[in-house]
Design a protein around this motif. Sequence first.
Motif, PDB file in Angstrom:
ATOM      1  N   ILE A  10       0.854  -1.197   0.000  1.00 32.26           N
ATOM      2  CA  ILE A  10       0.000   0.000   0.000  1.00 32.26           C
ATOM      3  C   ILE A  10       0.887   1.243   0.000  1.00 32.26           C
ATOM      4  O   ILE A  10       1.904   1.287   0.702  1.00 32.26           O
ATOM      5  N   LEU A  33      -5.123   8.930   4.881  1.00 26.44           N
ATOM      6  CA  LEU A  33      -4.471   8.193   5.977  1.00 26.44           C
ATOM      7  C   LEU A  33      -5.480   7.283   6.686  1.00 26.44           C
ATOM      8  O   LEU A  33      -5.126   6.182   7.124  1.00 26.44           O
ATOM      9  N   LYS A  34      -6.740   7.727   6.763  1.00 28.03           N
ATOM     10  CA  LYS A  34      -7.808   6.882   7.321  1.00 28.03           C
ATOM     11  C   LYS A  34      -8.017   5.647   6.448  1.00 28.03           C
ATOM     12  O   LYS A  34      -8.240   4.549   6.955  1.00 28.03           O
ATOM     13  N   PHE A  36      -5.703   4.250   4.593  1.00 29.08           N
ATOM     14  CA  PHE A  36      -4.549   3.392   4.896  1.00 29.08           C
ATOM     15  C   PHE A  36      -4.814   2.571   6.158  1.00 29.08           C
ATOM     16  O   PHE A  36      -4.616   1.348   6.182  1.00 29.08           O
ATOM     17  N   ILE A  62       6.551   7.532  11.145  1.00 30.93           N
ATOM     18  CA  ILE A  62       5.187   7.535  11.692  1.00 30.93           C
ATOM     19  C   ILE A  62       5.210   8.341  12.986  1.00 30.93           C
ATOM     20  O   ILE A  62       6.117   8.156  13.807  1.00 30.93           O
ATOM     21  N   PRO A  63       4.261   9.277  13.177  1.00 29.41           N
ATOM     22  CA  PRO A  63       4.265  10.070  14.410  1.00 29.41           C
ATOM     23  C   PRO A  63       4.376   9.162  15.648  1.00 29.41           C
ATOM     24  O   PRO A  63       3.764   8.082  15.678  1.00 29.41           O
ATOM     25  N   LEU A  69       1.893   0.841  14.810  1.00 28.80           N
ATOM     26  CA  LEU A  69       0.547   0.951  14.260  1.00 28.80           C
ATOM     27  C   LEU A  69      -0.373   0.001  15.029  1.00 28.80           C
ATOM     28  O   LEU A  69      -0.113  -1.204  15.082  1.00 28.80           O
ATOM     29  N   ARG A  72      -2.237  -4.054  14.493  1.00 27.32           N
ATOM     30  CA  ARG A  72      -1.471  -4.763  13.491  1.00 27.32           C
ATOM     31  C   ARG A  72      -0.151  -5.206  14.102  1.00 27.32           C
ATOM     32  O   ARG A  72       0.400  -4.490  14.941  1.00 27.32           O
ATOM     33  N   VAL A 118       4.330  -1.546   3.792  1.00 24.82           N
ATOM     34  CA  VAL A 118       3.961  -0.125   3.899  1.00 24.82           C
ATOM     35  C   VAL A 118       5.139   0.831   3.646  1.00 24.82           C
ATOM     36  O   VAL A 118       5.040   2.026   3.955  1.00 24.82           O
ATOM     37  N   THR A 139      -2.624   4.869  -4.098  1.00 24.18           N
ATOM     38  CA  THR A 139      -3.394   6.111  -4.165  1.00 24.18           C
ATOM     39  C   THR A 139      -2.617   7.076  -5.034  1.00 24.18           C
ATOM     40  O   THR A 139      -1.472   7.417  -4.713  1.00 24.18           O
TER      41      THR A 139
HETATM   42  N1  FOL Z   1      -0.268   4.262   1.960  1.00 21.68           N
HETATM   43  C1  FOL Z   1      -1.186   5.200   1.728  1.00 21.68           C
HETATM   44  N2  FOL Z   1      -2.209   4.944   0.913  1.00 21.68           N
HETATM   45  N3  FOL Z   1      -1.126   6.390   2.319  1.00 21.68           N
HETATM   46  C2  FOL Z   1      -0.128   6.686   3.200  1.00 21.68           C
HETATM   47  O1  FOL Z   1      -0.109   7.801   3.740  1.00 21.68           O
HETATM   48  C3  FOL Z   1       0.876   5.731   3.472  1.00 21.68           C
HETATM   49  N4  FOL Z   1       1.879   5.999   4.355  1.00 21.68           N
HETATM   50  C4  FOL Z   1       2.773   5.047   4.581  1.00 21.68           C
HETATM   51  C5  FOL Z   1       2.672   3.827   3.919  1.00 21.68           C
HETATM   52  N5  FOL Z   1       1.695   3.570   3.062  1.00 21.68           N
HETATM   53  C6  FOL Z   1       0.771   4.515   2.827  1.00 21.68           C
HETATM   54  C7  FOL Z   1       3.876   5.289   5.556  1.00 21.68           C
HETATM   55  N6  FOL Z   1       3.687   6.442   6.398  1.00 21.68           N
HETATM   56  C8  FOL Z   1       0.840   6.613   9.433  1.00 21.68           C
HETATM   57  C9  FOL Z   1       1.669   7.697   9.187  1.00 21.68           C
HETATM   58  C10 FOL Z   1       2.608   7.616   8.169  1.00 21.68           C
HETATM   59  C11 FOL Z   1       2.728   6.465   7.395  1.00 21.68           C
HETATM   60  C12 FOL Z   1       1.886   5.407   7.643  1.00 21.68           C
HETATM   61  C13 FOL Z   1       0.943   5.490   8.662  1.00 21.68           C
HETATM   62  C14 FOL Z   1      -0.162   6.697  10.528  1.00 21.68           C
HETATM   63  O2  FOL Z   1      -0.144   7.574  11.366  1.00 21.68           O
HETATM   64  N7  FOL Z   1      -1.115   5.748  10.534  1.00 21.68           N
HETATM   65  C15 FOL Z   1      -2.221   5.664  11.469  1.00 21.68           C
HETATM   66  C16 FOL Z   1      -3.355   6.540  10.949  1.00 21.68           C
HETATM   67  C17 FOL Z   1      -3.957   7.332  12.045  1.00 21.68           C
HETATM   68  C18 FOL Z   1      -4.923   8.360  11.470  1.00 21.68           C
HETATM   69  O3  FOL Z   1      -6.006   7.955  11.007  1.00 21.68           O
HETATM   70  O4  FOL Z   1      -4.573   9.539  11.454  1.00 21.68           O
HETATM   71  C19 FOL Z   1      -2.721   4.213  11.507  1.00 21.68           C
HETATM   72  O5  FOL Z   1      -3.220   3.813  12.566  1.00 21.68           O
HETATM   73  O6  FOL Z   1      -2.635   3.546  10.475  1.00 21.68           O
END
Ligand code: FOL
Length: 187
Positions: A10, A33-34, A36, A62-63, A69, A72, A118, A139
């Motif tokens: 993804i 991001l939602k 994802f 990732i913050p 995450l 998972r 990811v 995306t």
């Molecule tokens: N794939 C897609 N489609 N979009 C992305 O932004 C993405 N980002 C990554 C990998 N694949 C992606 C890597 N970077 C989070 C932040 C950065 C990140 C991946 C995940 C993150 O904060 N994830 C939270 C979302 C929380 C929210 O809804 O704001 C999570 O729980 O997945």
Amino acid sequence: CKKMLKFNLIVAVCDNFGIGIRGDLPWQIKSELKYFSRTTKRISDPTKRNVAIMGRRTYFGIPANKRPLPERLNIVLSTTLKHDDLPDDVLLFPNLESAMQHLESVDLKDEIENVWIVGGSGVYAEAMSSPRCHRLYITKIQQHFECDTFFPNIPASFREVSPDTDTPLGVQEENGIKYEYKILEKQ
Ligand code: FOL
């Protein structure tokens, strides 16, 4: 021989094939991001969970309050990190194939539904060239962003398929940024 464990990838990619800048995402798109989060968490068997496999830079990008995450199994790929650098519930492997072989070997296999790759660039490249790679959830962000990391070329063996019932159709928009969800599958 038993059935080989597969994975999906993804990613969100902009017009100029960028995926990151200075250890962060180049854009702020909450709804993306939602998507994802929803997609990588989604399971049909509530006794199982999904796996998210990522490189060191992606993990630390990732913050801090969002990692590991949640819901998972997080796996970090690095040859320089030590286990002490990561929380106890995060697994560390030197490369993608060793992580996949671990998931295949132990009784862990029955507890896992889907494996998600990811990022970042290096891990995506290793993933797309593996026979284990099933689908690419891409995306396409319809704007140019300044980036310092890029999505590798997609092998010609991947074809677009009609989206999941859970994937929003057509052009999406947030804060004036247009984007579209695509799914490609290995022929
Ligand atoms: N794939 C897609 N489609 N979009 C992305 O932004 C993405 N980002 C990554 C990998 N694949 C992606 C890597 N970077 C989070 C932040 C950065 C990140 C991946 C995940 C993150 O904060 N994830 C939270 C979302 C929380 C929210 O809804 O704001 C999570 O729980 O997945």
